[in-house]
Design a protein around this motif. Structure first.
Motif, PDB file in Angstrom:
ATOM      1  N   SER A   7      10.833  72.646  87.886  1.00 27.10           N
ATOM      2  CA  SER A   7      10.202  73.191  89.093  1.00 27.10           C
ATOM      3  C   SER A   7       9.979  72.091  90.126  1.00 27.10           C
ATOM      4  CB  SER A   7       8.900  73.912  88.756  1.00 27.10           C
ATOM      5  OG  SER A   7       7.982  73.026  88.179  1.00 27.10           O
ATOM      6  N   ALA A   8       9.732  70.857  89.684  1.00 33.93           N
ATOM      7  CA  ALA A   8       9.584  69.745  90.624  1.00 33.93           C
ATOM      8  C   ALA A   8      10.915  69.447  91.302  1.00 33.93           C
ATOM      9  CB  ALA A   8       9.073  68.505  89.902  1.00 33.93           C
ATOM     10  N   LEU A   9      12.014  69.491  90.548  1.00 34.18           N
ATOM     11  CA  LEU A   9      13.338  69.265  91.130  1.00 34.18           C
ATOM     12  C   LEU A   9      13.705  70.372  92.118  1.00 34.18           C
ATOM     13  CD1 LEU A   9      15.362  67.968  88.058  1.00 34.18           C
ATOM     14  CD2 LEU A   9      14.797  66.708  90.121  1.00 34.18           C
ATOM     15  N   ILE A  10      13.389  71.603  91.766  1.00 36.58           N
ATOM     16  CA  ILE A  10      13.662  72.727  92.661  1.00 36.58           C
ATOM     17  C   ILE A  10      12.853  72.576  93.947  1.00 36.58           C
ATOM     18  CG2 ILE A  10      13.373  75.225  92.964  1.00 36.58           C
ATOM     19  CD1 ILE A  10      14.011  75.478  89.931  1.00 36.58           C
ATOM     20  N   SER A  11      11.604  72.191  93.814  1.00 33.72           N
ATOM     21  CA  SER A  11      10.756  71.976  94.988  1.00 33.72           C
ATOM     22  C   SER A  11      11.308  70.851  95.857  1.00 33.72           C
ATOM     23  CB  SER A  11       9.337  71.652  94.527  1.00 33.72           C
ATOM     24  OG  SER A  11       8.537  71.316  95.602  1.00 33.72           O
ATOM     25  N   ASP A  12      11.770  69.772  95.232  1.00 30.48           N
ATOM     26  CA  ASP A  12      12.355  68.648  95.972  1.00 30.48           C
ATOM     27  C   ASP A  12      13.619  69.089  96.712  1.00 30.48           C
ATOM     28  OD1 ASP A  12      12.574  65.890  96.751  1.00 30.48           O
ATOM     29  OD2 ASP A  12      14.178  65.687  95.269  1.00 30.48           O
ATOM     30  N   LEU A  13      14.476  69.860  96.037  1.00 25.53           N
ATOM     31  CA  LEU A  13      15.697  70.360  96.688  1.00 25.53           C
ATOM     32  C   LEU A  13      15.346  71.291  97.850  1.00 25.53           C
ATOM     33  CD1 LEU A  13      18.069  71.081  93.676  1.00 25.53           C
ATOM     34  CD2 LEU A  13      18.484  69.494  95.551  1.00 25.53           C
ATOM     35  N   SER A  14      14.353  72.138  97.665  1.00 26.88           N
ATOM     36  CA  SER A  14      13.937  73.063  98.730  1.00 26.88           C
ATOM     37  C   SER A  14      13.447  72.293  99.952  1.00 26.88           C
ATOM     38  CB  SER A  14      12.830  73.988  98.236  1.00 26.88           C
ATOM     39  OG  SER A  14      13.314  74.831  97.228  1.00 26.88           O
ATOM     40  N   SER A  15      12.693  71.231  99.718  1.00 21.46           N
ATOM     41  CA  SER A  15      12.200  70.447 100.855  1.00 21.46           C
ATOM     42  C   SER A  15      13.343  69.734 101.565  1.00 21.46           C
ATOM     43  CB  SER A  15      11.139  69.453 100.401  1.00 21.46           C
ATOM     44  OG  SER A  15      11.698  68.455  99.575  1.00 21.46           O
ATOM     45  N   LYS A  16      14.352  69.291 100.832  1.00 27.89           N
ATOM     46  CA  LYS A  16      15.518  68.654 101.459  1.00 27.89           C
ATOM     47  C   LYS A  16      16.327  69.671 102.273  1.00 27.89           C
ATOM     48  CE  LYS A  16      16.349  64.610  98.549  1.00 27.89           C
ATOM     49  NZ  LYS A  16      14.970  64.296  98.555  1.00 27.89           N
ATOM     50  N   LEU A  17      16.407  70.901 101.778  1.00 28.31           N
ATOM     51  CA  LEU A  17      17.105  71.952 102.524  1.00 28.31           C
ATOM     52  C   LEU A  17      16.405  72.231 103.848  1.00 28.31           C
ATOM     53  CD1 LEU A  17      17.971  74.441  99.648  1.00 28.31           C
ATOM     54  CD2 LEU A  17      19.594  73.075 100.975  1.00 28.31           C
ATOM     55  N   GLU A  18      15.088  72.121 103.863  1.00 30.18           N
ATOM     56  CA  GLU A  18      14.334  72.327 105.094  1.00 30.18           C
ATOM     57  C   GLU A  18      14.413  71.102 106.005  1.00 30.18           C
ATOM     58  OE1 GLU A  18      12.946  75.204 106.054  1.00 30.18           O
ATOM     59  OE2 GLU A  18      13.799  76.027 104.205  1.00 30.18           O
ATOM     60  N   GLU A  19      14.444  69.916 105.397  1.00 32.16           N
ATOM     61  CA  GLU A  19      14.432  68.666 106.159  1.00 32.16           C
ATOM     62  C   GLU A  19      15.752  68.422 106.895  1.00 32.16           C
ATOM     63  OE1 GLU A  19      14.163  63.867 105.222  1.00 32.16           O
ATOM     64  OE2 GLU A  19      13.605  65.304 103.663  1.00 32.16           O
ATOM     65  N   TYR A  20      16.852  68.697 106.228  1.00 33.38           N
ATOM     66  CA  TYR A  20      18.174  68.453 106.813  1.00 33.38           C
ATOM     67  C   TYR A  20      18.764  69.763 107.318  1.00 33.38           C
ATOM     68  CZ  TYR A  20      17.977  63.843 104.667  1.00 33.38           C
ATOM     69  OH  TYR A  20      17.621  62.566 104.326  1.00 33.38           O
ATOM     70  N   SER A  21      19.375  69.710 108.480  1.00 33.35           N
ATOM     71  CA  SER A  21      19.902  70.933 109.078  1.00 33.35           C
ATOM     72  C   SER A  21      21.305  71.284 108.586  1.00 33.35           C
ATOM     73  CB  SER A  21      19.894  70.819 110.604  1.00 33.35           C
ATOM     74  OG  SER A  21      20.500  69.618 111.009  1.00 33.35           O
TER      75      SER A  21
END
Length: 173
Positions: A7-21
């Protein structure tokens, strides 16, 4: 892997998806250590974040997003790495340049300028696509061009003639 770690990895990936366009999904498997290191160095130099991910975790992160990434789900098979970038054509140019020396990375799919592009055959198009900022710059240049022509015409010989005509019309009145 523990559920908390996932769940931490999924959260990290989700934040990267939001951070990068923009992001690209690529297959970099079978690269030897030297080529892999060179690819990572090139990504770092071009401000592209490269990470290798598990397909199931990436799919869950994509599903959590508010955007519709459903077109990308079928390519989440085999080895997948994600190239995150704020420049739409940056990773495509990097892949094309790197492929001159190696067979990989192979483009699986990309999310660029709010659109999904699936398949290796999209690489040439993605390398030439202009970013939103480049398009705005081109549009501003096009809009400024006629105004610049009028101003330079008024400042040149034609401007003197127009000034003379306006002065002559004022004297008649």
């Amino acid at each position: 892997m523990k559920k908390e770690d996932k769940s931490a990895l999924i959260s990290d990936l989700s934040s990267k998806l939001e951070e990068y366009s923009h992001f690209y999904l690529a297959d970099i498997a079978d690269l030897d250590s030297v080529k892999s290191s060179n690819l990572r160095r090139e990504c770092f130099n071009k401000d592209i974040k490269l990470i290798v991910v598990k397909n199931t975790l990436l799919k869950k992160a994509l599903e959590e997003s508010e955007k519709d990434y459903s077109e990308l789900y079928p390519v989440l098979k085999g080895n997948t790495s994600v190239m995150f970038s704020n420049t739409g054509n940056g990773p495509a140019k990097l892949i094309k340049e790197f492929r001159k020396k190696a067979d990989k990375p192979v483009l699986k799919a990309a999310f660029v300028e709010e659109s999904c592009y699936v398949g290796e055959n999209q690489l040439d198009f993605l390398a030439t696509i202009k970013s939103k900022d480049e398009l705005i710059g081109d549009l501003i240049a096009l809009l400024q061009s006629p105004a610049k022509n009028v101003i330079s015409g008024l400042q040149g010989a034609a401007g003197g003639k127009i000034h003379g005509l306006l002065k002559a019309m004022e004297e008649r009145e």
